[in-house]
Structures are given as structure tokens and as C-alpha cells.
Design a protein around this motif. Structure first.
Motif, short mmCIF file in Angstrom:
data_model
loop_
_atom_site.label_atom_id
_atom_site.label_comp_id
_atom_site.label_asym_id
_atom_site.label_seq_id
_atom_site.Cartn_x
_atom_site.Cartn_y
_atom_site.Cartn_z
N GLY A 116 0.81 -1.21 0.00
CA GLY A 116 0.00 0.00 0.00
C GLY A 116 0.84 1.26 0.00
O GLY A 116 0.54 2.23 -0.67
N CYS A 117 1.93 1.24 0.77
CA CYS A 117 2.85 2.38 0.80
C CYS A 117 3.48 2.59 -0.57
O CYS A 117 3.61 3.72 -1.04
CB CYS A 117 3.93 2.16 1.85
SG CYS A 117 5.13 3.50 1.96
N ASP A 118 3.85 1.51 -1.24
CA ASP A 118 4.44 1.59 -2.57
C ASP A 118 3.46 2.25 -3.54
O ASP A 118 3.83 3.15 -4.31
CB ASP A 118 4.79 0.19 -3.05
CG ASP A 118 5.44 0.17 -4.42
OD1 ASP A 118 6.61 0.60 -4.53
OD2 ASP A 118 4.77 -0.25 -5.39
N GLN A 119 2.21 1.84 -3.49
CA GLN A 119 1.20 2.41 -4.38
C GLN A 119 0.92 3.87 -4.04
O GLN A 119 0.80 4.72 -4.93
CB GLN A 119 -0.08 1.59 -4.28
CG GLN A 119 0.06 0.16 -4.78
CD GLN A 119 -1.12 -0.71 -4.38
OE1 GLN A 119 -2.08 -0.23 -3.76
NE2 GLN A 119 -1.05 -1.98 -4.71
N MET A 120 0.82 4.17 -2.74
CA MET A 120 0.55 5.54 -2.32
C MET A 120 1.65 6.48 -2.75
O MET A 120 1.40 7.56 -3.32
CB MET A 120 0.39 5.59 -0.80
CG MET A 120 0.14 6.98 -0.24
SD MET A 120 -0.01 6.99 1.58
CE MET A 120 1.70 6.68 2.06
N CYS A 121 2.90 6.09 -2.50
CA CYS A 121 4.02 6.96 -2.83
C CYS A 121 4.22 7.08 -4.33
O CYS A 121 4.77 8.09 -4.81
CB CYS A 121 5.30 6.43 -2.18
SG CYS A 121 5.29 6.52 -0.37
N ALA A 122 3.75 6.08 -5.09
CA ALA A 122 3.84 6.14 -6.56
C ALA A 122 2.67 6.89 -7.17
O ALA A 122 2.64 7.11 -8.39
CB ALA A 122 3.91 4.73 -7.12
N GLY A 123 1.71 7.28 -6.33
CA GLY A 123 0.57 8.06 -6.82
C GLY A 123 -0.55 7.25 -7.40
O GLY A 123 -1.42 7.80 -8.09
N THR A 124 -0.58 5.94 -7.14
CA THR A 124 -1.62 5.09 -7.71
C THR A 124 -2.67 4.65 -6.68
O THR A 124 -3.50 3.80 -6.97
CB THR A 124 -1.00 3.83 -8.35
OG1 THR A 124 -0.28 3.09 -7.35
CG2 THR A 124 -0.05 4.22 -9.48
N ALA A 125 -2.61 5.23 -5.49
CA ALA A 125 -3.60 4.90 -4.46
C ALA A 125 -4.07 6.19 -3.80
O ALA A 125 -3.73 6.48 -2.65
CB ALA A 125 -3.00 3.94 -3.42
#
Length: 216
Positions: A116-125
């Protein structure tokens, strides 16, 4: 009014099975724990993930581990400004009152929090970026770890690296707690970092001198 319901029958049956076997076979030990209090040698901060069962992994009995679980086994930086700090309060109690000798951070593979952190920081969440997201604001703790692995193009490799960053970020943040740092300096406390591969059952530990995770 609280809208509670009776326990599901399968849980009630499991309880009665435990009471008739495990408890009955160890009744003096349970009574000793109740009367004398707990004296755990180690505290483990692990993920809430239901697939990670630290007492089973280490074959621990009641009274051996002081356990705290949260999403992605994270420790926030020391902050004495007030507010609700459940993880920080648990660490304080373990170090200051229980005088634990070992403080262990235990991460694992296929971690939903790290993903989830990966997605959030990549702007996809975007739902995690919303200020009202409890999960998102908790995962902000891991942003420094994400920044260190964001350059890894292979997704599976990046997520595994980020899972291990949950350990490194938490170990770094632990040293910002004055009472933790004092206990370490006085030789009363040691810190440890672990990562568990759920599928293979392999356990790795962080070696500070080499900056790597190696099989135990």
C-alpha cells in the motif's frame, strides 16, 4: 448502544477445547503468571497480518513475549507532543516497566502495508493519500524507506526491499526514543530486525555490520 453479538459457535468450541486441554495441563503455570505477573525477556513488534504468528514460529509459551502488532510492524519517531501513541506507549512500558532484554522488529513477505505504501508513494492509491485515511497516514512513517528503494524497477524486487525497509525505518525510529537509547547504551537492551518469508518459512535477520539480511 453497543451492538454486540454472542461469539460464533466455532470460537466458543475452540475456547472450551483450549480450557480442557492446554489450560488444564498447565494450570499451575497460568496461576503463577496471574499471581506473580509477567516477566517477558523479549518484545516483538510484528505486523497485524494473520499469517504471521510469532509465538508459533518461536515455540513460545504464555509469558515469554510481550507482543505488539500494527500494520507493517512500524515504529513511529519519538514524539512527546501528545495525542494517541499506542505503539510508543507499548514500547515505553516494555522498556521502562518490564525491563525487556531484547526488542525485535519482525517483517514478512507479501506485506499488504508495504504494498500500500508503494502504491501511495507512486501516486496510484489516491484513497491512501487522503488526509482522512488512517492507513495512509500510518504508512507515511515508511516514506523514507520507499525513497531508498523507489529506483528499483522490478515490482516484486522493490516490494521485497520495501518490506525489509519497514524493519530499518523502525530500528532507526527506535533510537529516537531517549529511554530506548539509554537502555542500549547501558547494555540492558539489544535490538533485532527480522524478515519472514511466509511461503518458504525462511527467516532472515538484519546484520548491522554488513547492512544486509541473512538467513538465521
Amino acid at each position: 448502544m453497543h451492538r454486540t453479538h454472542p461469539l460464533p459457535p466455532y470460537l466458543i468450541n475452540r475456547y472450551h477445547g483450549w480450557k480442557a486441554t492446554t489450560y488444564a495441563d498447565n494450570k499451575p503455570w497460568y496461576r503463577l503468571l496471574a499471581e506473580k505477573g509477567q516477566r517477558p525477556r523479549a518484545m516483538i513488534i510484528s505486523c497485524c497480518d494473520s499469517r504471521v504468528h510469532v509465538t508459533s514460529i518461536f515455540g513460545a509459551d504464555q509469558g515469554e513475549f510481550f507482543i505488539h502488532r500494527n500494520i507493517a510492524n512500524l515504529v513511529p519517531p519519538y514524539d512527546a507532543s501528545g495525542g494517541q501513541h499506542g505503539t510508543s506507549a507499548t514500547i515505553e512500558y516494555a522498556v521502562m516497566n518490564l525491563n525487556i532484554a531484547h526488542l525485535i522488529i519482525m517483517a514478512h513477505s507479501h506485506c499488504g502495508g508495504a504494498a500500500g505504501c508503494d502504491q501511495m508513494c507512486a501516486g496510484t492509491a489516491p484513497e491512501l493519500e487522503d488526509k482522512s485515511s488512517f492507513v495512509g497516514r500510518w504508512m507515511d512513517i515508511l516514506r523514507p524507506g520507499y525513497d531508498r528503494v523507489a529506483h528499483i524497477e522490478d515490482e516484486a524486487e522493490r516490494l521485497r526491499a520495501l518490506e525489509k525497509e519497514t524493519v530499518l525505518v523502525s530500528l532507526d525510529n527506535l533510537t529516537t526514543f531517549p529511554f530506548v537509547e539509554s537502555a542500549i547504551d547501558e547494555g540492558r537492551l539489544t535490538m533485532h530486525g527480522l524478515w519472514l518469508d511466509i511461503g518458504s518459512g525462511e527467516l532472515e535477520q538484519y546484520i548491522h555490520s554488513t547492512g544486509t539480511f541473512t538467513p538465521v
